[in-house]
Write an enzyme that holds these catalytic residues in place. Structure first.
Site, mmCIF file in Angstrom:
data_model
loop_
_atom_site.group_PDB
_atom_site.id
_atom_site.type_symbol
_atom_site.label_atom_id
_atom_site.label_comp_id
_atom_site.label_asym_id
_atom_site.label_seq_id
_atom_site.Cartn_x
_atom_site.Cartn_y
_atom_site.Cartn_z
ATOM 1 N N SER A 12 -8.606 14.602 -22.807
ATOM 2 C CA SER A 12 -8.642 15.659 -23.845
ATOM 3 C C SER A 12 -10.009 16.329 -23.873
ATOM 4 C CB SER A 12 -8.300 15.084 -25.218
ATOM 5 O OG SER A 12 -9.337 14.257 -25.702
ATOM 6 N N HIS A 108 -19.900 9.676 -26.192
ATOM 7 C CA HIS A 108 -19.544 8.340 -26.661
ATOM 8 C C HIS A 108 -19.140 8.437 -28.130
ATOM 9 C CE1 HIS A 108 -19.705 3.947 -26.701
ATOM 10 N NE2 HIS A 108 -20.277 4.050 -27.863
HETATM 11 C C1 GRF Z 1 -13.379 9.620 -25.835
HETATM 12 O O1 GRF Z 1 -13.348 9.035 -27.121
HETATM 13 C C2 GRF Z 1 -14.751 9.453 -25.250
HETATM 14 O O2 GRF Z 1 -15.787 9.582 -26.192
HETATM 15 C C3 GRF Z 1 -14.686 8.037 -24.759
HETATM 16 O O3 GRF Z 1 -13.394 7.888 -24.215
HETATM 17 C C4 GRF Z 1 -12.534 8.822 -24.859
HETATM 18 C C5 GRF Z 1 -11.959 9.711 -23.786
HETATM 19 O O4 GRF Z 1 -10.983 10.525 -24.334
HETATM 20 N N1 GRF Z 1 -15.698 7.793 -23.768
HETATM 21 P P1 GRF Z 1 -10.317 11.663 -23.374
HETATM 22 O O5 GRF Z 1 -9.879 10.953 -22.090
HETATM 23 O O6 GRF Z 1 -11.378 12.690 -23.108
HETATM 24 O O7 GRF Z 1 -9.173 12.177 -24.181
#
Ligand code: GRF
Length: 192
Positions: A12, A108
């Site tokens: 996402s 993060h």
């Molecule tokens: C997000 O919460 C990011 O901060 C963490 O993993 C998740 C990834 O979400 N490192 P997406 O794959 O970008 O939807």
């Protein structure tokens, strides 16, 4: 700026960045999406945006170094200048760190240095914090330890992980777009 987005899951954040580029908010081009999970949903999102995917399983390589050399060859072929990690669940090793010094960032879902590593949201909720948030930082050899670029707070929705998680993801998508605008669109080249 030519970038590669690294992701292991849903993607996402990748989608939010690509849509920011399409809106003209971010002065960059995603040349390739790199994933360590060939079946990850991010590959569908990339295909829908006609962006090439490099899906390499680490198990197919006899060392992290060999794995990263394979990724690096593809990055060089695509003239990638900057790496954007977005839900990439592997540590970046010396091969990529040395090829892209101060040119790798990560997002993060906590206010680092609190709650580094896996399931930051779960860690924060288990600790009972009332306010958590999102951090974008430069990537160094450690886990979630590089210089912090931007942070944004998110109120915990008491006793509701789902709503808290949704609020965090919404802020992630906003914050990453703001960071990339700040890094790439500025007149003076702020990329260290
Ligand atoms: C997000 O919460 C990011 O901060 C963490 O993993 C998740 C990834 O979400 N490192 P997406 O794959 O970008 O939807």
């Amino acid at each position: 700026k030519s970038i590669a987005v690294f992701a292991s899951g849903s993607g996402s954040n990748f989608q939010a960045i690509q849509e920011g580029i399409e809106r003209g908010d971010i002065d960059a081009t995603i040349k390739v999406v790199v994933t360590d999970k060939p079946g990850a949903y991010v590959t569908e999102r990339a295909a829908a945006k006609n962006i090439p995917v490099l899906a390499l399983s680490p198990k197919a390589y006899d060392s992290k170094e060999a794995y990263e050399q394979a990724i690096l060859a593809e990055l060089r072929k695509n003239e990638v200048e900057f790496l954007v990690l977005a839900g990439y669940m592997r540590l970046i090793g010396a091969t990529l760190l040395e090829a892209y010094p101060n040119h790798i960032i990560n997002i993060h879902p906590s206010l680092l240095p609190s709650f580094p590593g896996k399931d930051a949201i779960g860690q924060a909720l288990a600790h009972g914090v009332k306010i958590t948030g999102v951090t974008v930082h430069y990537v160094d050899a450690g886990m979630d330890t590089g210089r912090i670029i931007m942070q944004r707070a998110v109120d915990v929705v008491e006793g509701n992980r789902e709503e808290t998680e949704a609020a965090i993801h919404a802020i992630e998508h906003q914050l990453y777009t703001e960071v990339l605008k700040y890094l790439f669109n500025s007149s003076e080249n702020r990329v260290r």
